[in-house]
Write an enzyme that holds these catalytic residues in place. Sequence first.
Site, PDB file in Angstrom:
ATOM      1  NE  ARG A  54      -1.171  12.138   6.224  1.00  0.00           N
ATOM      2  CZ  ARG A  54      -0.071  12.826   5.877  1.00  0.00           C
ATOM      3  NH1 ARG A  54      -0.149  13.924   5.141  1.00  0.00           N
ATOM      4  NH2 ARG A  54       1.115  12.402   6.253  1.00  0.00           N
ATOM      5  CB  SER A  81      -0.526   6.678  10.414  1.00  0.00           C
ATOM      6  OG  SER A  81       0.847   6.612  10.188  1.00  0.00           O
ATOM      7  CD  GLU A 101      -3.044   9.609   8.294  1.00  0.00           C
ATOM      8  OE1 GLU A 101      -2.372  10.106   9.220  1.00  0.00           O
ATOM      9  OE2 GLU A 101      -2.527   9.188   7.247  1.00  0.00           O
TER      10      GLU A 101
HETATM   11  C1  FAD Z   1       1.574   0.220   4.950  1.00  0.00           C
HETATM   12  C2  FAD Z   1       0.951   1.570   4.717  1.00  0.00           C
HETATM   13  C3  FAD Z   1       1.746   2.713   4.712  1.00  0.00           C
HETATM   14  C4  FAD Z   1       1.172   3.979   4.518  1.00  0.00           C
HETATM   15  N1  FAD Z   1       1.998   5.076   4.518  1.00  0.00           N
HETATM   16  C5  FAD Z   1       1.447   6.291   4.335  1.00  0.00           C
HETATM   17  C6  FAD Z   1       2.287   7.462   4.337  1.00  0.00           C
HETATM   18  O1  FAD Z   1       3.501   7.388   4.473  1.00  0.00           O
HETATM   19  N2  FAD Z   1       1.690   8.661   4.153  1.00  0.00           N
HETATM   20  C7  FAD Z   1       0.343   8.785   3.966  1.00  0.00           C
HETATM   21  O2  FAD Z   1      -0.145   9.917   3.778  1.00  0.00           O
HETATM   22  N3  FAD Z   1      -0.461   7.698   3.958  1.00  0.00           N
HETATM   23  C8  FAD Z   1       0.061   6.469   4.132  1.00  0.00           C
HETATM   24  N4  FAD Z   1      -0.746   5.367   4.118  1.00  0.00           N
HETATM   25  C9  FAD Z   1      -2.213   5.529   3.952  1.00  0.00           C
HETATM   26  C10 FAD Z   1      -2.700   5.512   2.502  1.00  0.00           C
HETATM   27  O3  FAD Z   1      -1.831   4.779   1.664  1.00  0.00           O
HETATM   28  C11 FAD Z   1      -2.870   6.927   1.942  1.00  0.00           C
HETATM   29  O4  FAD Z   1      -3.774   7.691   2.734  1.00  0.00           O
HETATM   30  C12 FAD Z   1      -3.398   6.891   0.503  1.00  0.00           C
HETATM   31  O5  FAD Z   1      -3.349   8.193  -0.014  1.00  0.00           O
HETATM   32  C13 FAD Z   1      -4.838   6.379   0.419  1.00  0.00           C
HETATM   33  O6  FAD Z   1      -5.133   6.134  -0.937  1.00  0.00           O
HETATM   34  P1  FAD Z   1      -6.132   4.955  -1.336  1.00  0.00           P
HETATM   35  O7  FAD Z   1      -6.286   4.980  -2.814  1.00  0.00           O
HETATM   36  O8  FAD Z   1      -5.725   3.681  -0.735  1.00  0.00           O
HETATM   37  O9  FAD Z   1      -7.461   5.504  -0.664  1.00  0.00           O
HETATM   38  P2  FAD Z   1      -8.645   4.635  -0.044  1.00  0.00           P
HETATM   39  O10 FAD Z   1      -8.198   3.987   1.211  1.00  0.00           O
HETATM   40  O11 FAD Z   1      -9.242   3.762  -1.098  1.00  0.00           O
HETATM   41  O12 FAD Z   1      -9.672   5.791   0.304  1.00  0.00           O
HETATM   42  C14 FAD Z   1      -9.344   6.765   1.278  1.00  0.00           C
HETATM   43  C15 FAD Z   1     -10.375   7.890   1.159  1.00  0.00           C
HETATM   44  O13 FAD Z   1     -10.200   8.520  -0.111  1.00  0.00           O
HETATM   45  C16 FAD Z   1     -11.420   8.508  -0.836  1.00  0.00           C
HETATM   46  N5  FAD Z   1     -11.087   8.342  -2.261  1.00  0.00           N
HETATM   47  C17 FAD Z   1     -10.309   7.376  -2.812  1.00  0.00           C
HETATM   48  N6  FAD Z   1     -10.204   7.572  -4.137  1.00  0.00           N
HETATM   49  C18 FAD Z   1     -10.943   8.673  -4.425  1.00  0.00           C
HETATM   50  C19 FAD Z   1     -11.237   9.384  -5.625  1.00  0.00           C
HETATM   51  N7  FAD Z   1     -10.768   8.996  -6.822  1.00  0.00           N
HETATM   52  N8  FAD Z   1     -12.041  10.474  -5.545  1.00  0.00           N
HETATM   53  C20 FAD Z   1     -12.546  10.889  -4.359  1.00  0.00           C
HETATM   54  N9  FAD Z   1     -12.300  10.253  -3.193  1.00  0.00           N
HETATM   55  C21 FAD Z   1     -11.501   9.169  -3.225  1.00  0.00           C
HETATM   56  C22 FAD Z   1     -12.223   7.337  -0.292  1.00  0.00           C
HETATM   57  O14 FAD Z   1     -13.608   7.545  -0.452  1.00  0.00           O
HETATM   58  C23 FAD Z   1     -11.817   7.357   1.186  1.00  0.00           C
HETATM   59  O15 FAD Z   1     -12.597   8.271   1.919  1.00  0.00           O
HETATM   60  C24 FAD Z   1      -0.207   4.093   4.312  1.00  0.00           C
HETATM   61  C25 FAD Z   1      -1.009   2.942   4.295  1.00  0.00           C
HETATM   62  C26 FAD Z   1      -0.441   1.696   4.496  1.00  0.00           C
HETATM   63  C27 FAD Z   1      -1.313   0.462   4.460  1.00  0.00           C
END
Ligand code: FAD
EC number: 1.3.1.98
Length: 304
Positions: A172, A222, A292
Amino acid sequence: MMMADIATAFPAIEILRDEPLAHYTYTETGGPADYLAFPTNIQETKSLLAYANEEKLPVTVVGNASNLIVRDGGIRGLVMILTKMNQITSTGNTVTAEAGASLIKTTQVAQARALTGFEFAAGIPGSVGGAVFMNAGAYGGEISEVALSAEVLTPAGEIRTLTKTEFDFGYRHSSIQDYDDIVLTATFALTPGDGEAIQATMDDLNARRAAKQPLELPSCGSVFKRPEGHYTGQLIQEAGLQGLKWGGAQVSTKHAGFIVNIDHATATDYLELIHHIQAVIWEKDQVHLETEVRIIGEEPTTTA
Ligand SMILES: Cc1cc2nc3c(=O)[nH]c(=O)nc-3n(C[C@H](O)[C@H](O)[C@H](O)COP(=O)(O)OP(=O)(O)OC[C@H]3O[C@@H](n4cnc5c(N)ncnc54)[C@H](O)[C@@H]3O)c2cc1C
């Protein structure tokens, strides 16, 4: 408020003032952004960053907000949500997606082109940028295994291409977290496979996910990283915390590693529950549960 009016400076870009981020986060919690912009392409993102740097406005980048808790005081300065910058293309054995593209859609494009290697991400609800930032992973796969390169915007406003060796991927973790770069695009290298078999694997993983995770309620995935030698959900269950309610937030009865919003929770409810779980597990097992989920923004000035 004395603040550069970025909304007036960019009339062609959708920019909202004092916009509650609870409207966008997966947890449906979080205070307002002073300015919330939705750039639709790389040039707009670059111009917004340059303007904010000039005006000394802090900048925060958000993808699909599925791994995020924004404190109830909200975020000062400019927040950019990149989900309208979402083109996906594919040539040869690669798929290239803009940072705001849905990771799930990107895996579907790979499947449609019979490219294998991305099935693990078929149900991760993030954006491509957030997935690279987090080195998202599931079911034995993670972004580090497929990421070939990424175009990033440095905090100083320069566009750079990161190659595989520069991501410094870990559990992560990626170098994006260390340098505050903004991911603009990412290219994934995949392998030719069988389209039907790829679809079958994706369907199977999504069915397993739906059986175990509380997908029917708002959450942030998570909450905690997996501590070495332990399973987070099991620690929380054994401590008797599963189902615990804190304001409108609850430790999911379906998966103890998730906190769900069951009744108009605030970010403060989430954060207090997280701290409570950490304190109980530390006391009971001497295990530190590291979050996380990314926690950003300011504390509220008044408490309810
Ligand atoms: C129901 C559910 C299931 C999930 N299952 C998983 C799983 O199986 N595995 C897993 O790893 N994660 C899982 N996640 C967590 C999440 O989906 C992942 O961590 C995903 O990669 C986050 O992406 P996001 O665009 O939503 O990021 P955000 O939540 O919008 O941002 C997360 C971080 O990334 C940064 N960020 C976002 N976009 C950029 C960019 N373009 N450039 C620089 N920084 C950026 C933000 O500043 C922040 O610090 C789950 C979440 C939910 C709600």
